[in-house]
Scaffold this motif. Structure first.
Motif, PDB file in Angstrom:
ATOM      1  N   THR E  25      17.947 -70.429  21.847  1.00 28.53           N
ATOM      2  CA  THR E  25      19.091 -71.715  21.355  1.00 28.53           C
ATOM      3  C   THR E  25      18.884 -72.254  19.947  1.00 28.53           C
ATOM      4  N   PRO E  36      21.993 -77.918  19.331  1.00 29.15           N
ATOM      5  CA  PRO E  36      21.582 -76.892  19.990  1.00 29.15           C
ATOM      6  C   PRO E  36      22.623 -77.533  21.249  1.00 29.15           C
ATOM      7  N   VAL E  39      25.149 -74.800  22.170  1.00 28.89           N
ATOM      8  CA  VAL E  39      25.081 -73.572  22.069  1.00 28.89           C
ATOM      9  C   VAL E  39      24.865 -73.129  23.872  1.00 28.89           C
ATOM     10  N   ILE E  41      24.646 -70.394  26.294  1.00 31.51           N
ATOM     11  CA  ILE E  41      23.751 -68.979  26.984  1.00 31.51           C
ATOM     12  C   ILE E  41      24.020 -68.200  28.408  1.00 31.51           C
TER      13      ILE E  41
ATOM     14  N   GLU F  49      19.487 -70.082  37.068  1.00 29.34           N
ATOM     15  CA  GLU F  49      19.084 -69.664  35.976  1.00 29.34           C
ATOM     16  C   GLU F  49      19.252 -68.729  34.785  1.00 29.34           C
ATOM     17  N   GLU F  50      20.719 -68.445  35.041  1.00 31.97           N
ATOM     18  CA  GLU F  50      21.235 -67.805  34.350  1.00 31.97           C
ATOM     19  C   GLU F  50      22.663 -67.776  33.218  1.00 31.97           C
ATOM     20  N   PHE F  51      22.643 -69.550  33.318  1.00 27.07           N
ATOM     21  CA  PHE F  51      23.258 -70.251  32.320  1.00 27.07           C
ATOM     22  C   PHE F  51      22.841 -71.540  31.830  1.00 27.07           C
ATOM     23  N   TYR F  52      22.793 -71.499  30.686  1.00 24.08           N
ATOM     24  CA  TYR F  52      21.897 -72.568  29.679  1.00 24.08           C
ATOM     25  C   TYR F  52      22.891 -73.511  28.754  1.00 24.08           C
ATOM     26  N   VAL F  53      22.653 -74.762  28.525  1.00 24.84           N
ATOM     27  CA  VAL F  53      23.626 -75.594  27.242  1.00 24.84           C
ATOM     28  C   VAL F  53      22.295 -75.859  26.315  1.00 24.84           C
ATOM     29  N   ALA F  54      22.646 -76.078  25.726  1.00 22.09           N
ATOM     30  CA  ALA F  54      20.811 -76.379  24.711  1.00 22.09           C
ATOM     31  C   ALA F  54      19.800 -76.087  26.036  1.00 22.09           C
ATOM     32  N   GLY F  55      19.536 -74.827  25.567  1.00 20.65           N
ATOM     33  CA  GLY F  55      18.260 -74.004  26.250  1.00 20.65           C
ATOM     34  C   GLY F  55      17.314 -74.345  27.302  1.00 20.65           C
ATOM     35  N   THR F  57      18.658 -75.417  31.667  1.00 17.20           N
ATOM     36  CA  THR F  57      19.171 -74.589  32.856  1.00 17.20           C
ATOM     37  C   THR F  57      20.119 -76.597  33.661  1.00 17.20           C
ATOM     38  N   GLN F  60      16.751 -78.318  34.770  1.00 13.39           N
ATOM     39  CA  GLN F  60      15.662 -78.228  33.890  1.00 13.39           C
ATOM     40  C   GLN F  60      15.953 -79.094  33.263  1.00 13.39           C
ATOM     41  N   ARG F  61      17.383 -79.626  33.162  1.00 11.49           N
ATOM     42  CA  ARG F  61      17.783 -81.241  31.950  1.00 11.49           C
ATOM     43  C   ARG F  61      17.982 -81.989  33.366  1.00 11.49           C
TER      44      ARG F  61
END
Lengths: 69, 69, 69, 69, 69, 69
Positions: E25, E36, E39, E41, F49-55, F57, F60-61
């Protein structure tokens, strides 16, 4: 998510793309009960020589049918 | 299914695309014992600046090798 | 490249996966005249509830046919 | 592997593509402790009418905001 | 966008996935000069029997090398 | 075609998958004026654990927001 990649044959108008993206977003958000803002749609277009069913393009298949095969 | 997406560098001829699609369809249907009619192939082409190995395009890599790096 | 992603229904054996990967690699390298070493294959499996034709899974379609629809 | 497909809007320069591919390759190889040679990156570009958030393209969304919606 | 799909072999820890997602990211947002927040993923994992180079899995290749082929 | 790949977080019920596939097929065939029989949908599920926005999960956010960051 959801992130949706739509593979389509080249040739649709901008208006058709707008319509299908809006309709699919509505369908997804209503049936999965998620906000439209979470729905992303990517359209990937393929030329007529880039999509094959049973190893043939649409025009190859039409040519064979014309030859009565 | 099976649905097969083939990522390739731009530049293949229509004839090459026809040949690879027919050959892959045959290979899949014979080895998975499924009807060719169930096999769909999508070709997605990428420009030379859209494919990287170890962070380099083919021409970047060639230029480095010429410089003896 | 070429990089090939094969979407398949779950349930194939390891032996079938080996066989289809080898057959597709041969088909691609021979028809595109590229080294087998450049051919990468990714298999992505989908459960029976993750593949739809005309909005129906295989078992939904079979159930409808049984009801004579 | 890893094989990475980056979907981006059309319009980036070749230099930007080179830079992002090199940076992502470095990020992946360092954080996953794998050789850069094993990292392949595919860039797939989409036109402005081929990416939708909440069923709208960037320009559709801007037009709505101008209309105060 | 950008939307990034990372294909990886099964077996990475959650911590490794967190680390690579954050690093990629950062690499993307800095090199493409985008926020970010834009982005996304997706990590798609593949079993050892679902990734082939030159028609062989890593273990098939190792077995051949042991036999001196 | 169209061939549609829907990336979704794990956890939807079979009933939800049936509903979204039927709704999206209807939306696509009506807005693109093509037969439902030509519409194929692939669902690809991703773990949390396989989808991220701005790095990050989702969890985590949420953890960062709890810490007031």
């Amino acid at each position: 998510m959801p992130i949706i990649e739509m593979h389509m044959l080249e040739g649709r108008t901008v208006e058709q793309k707008h319509r299908v993206a809006a309709a699919v977003t509505k369908a997804v958000s209503e049936s999965l009960n998620c906000s439209p803002e979470t729905v992303r749609i990517l359209i990937t277009e393929h030329g007529s020589e880039e999509f094959y069913v049973a190893g043939l393009t649409k025009s190859q298949r039409a040519a064979l049918q014309e030859q009565g095969q």
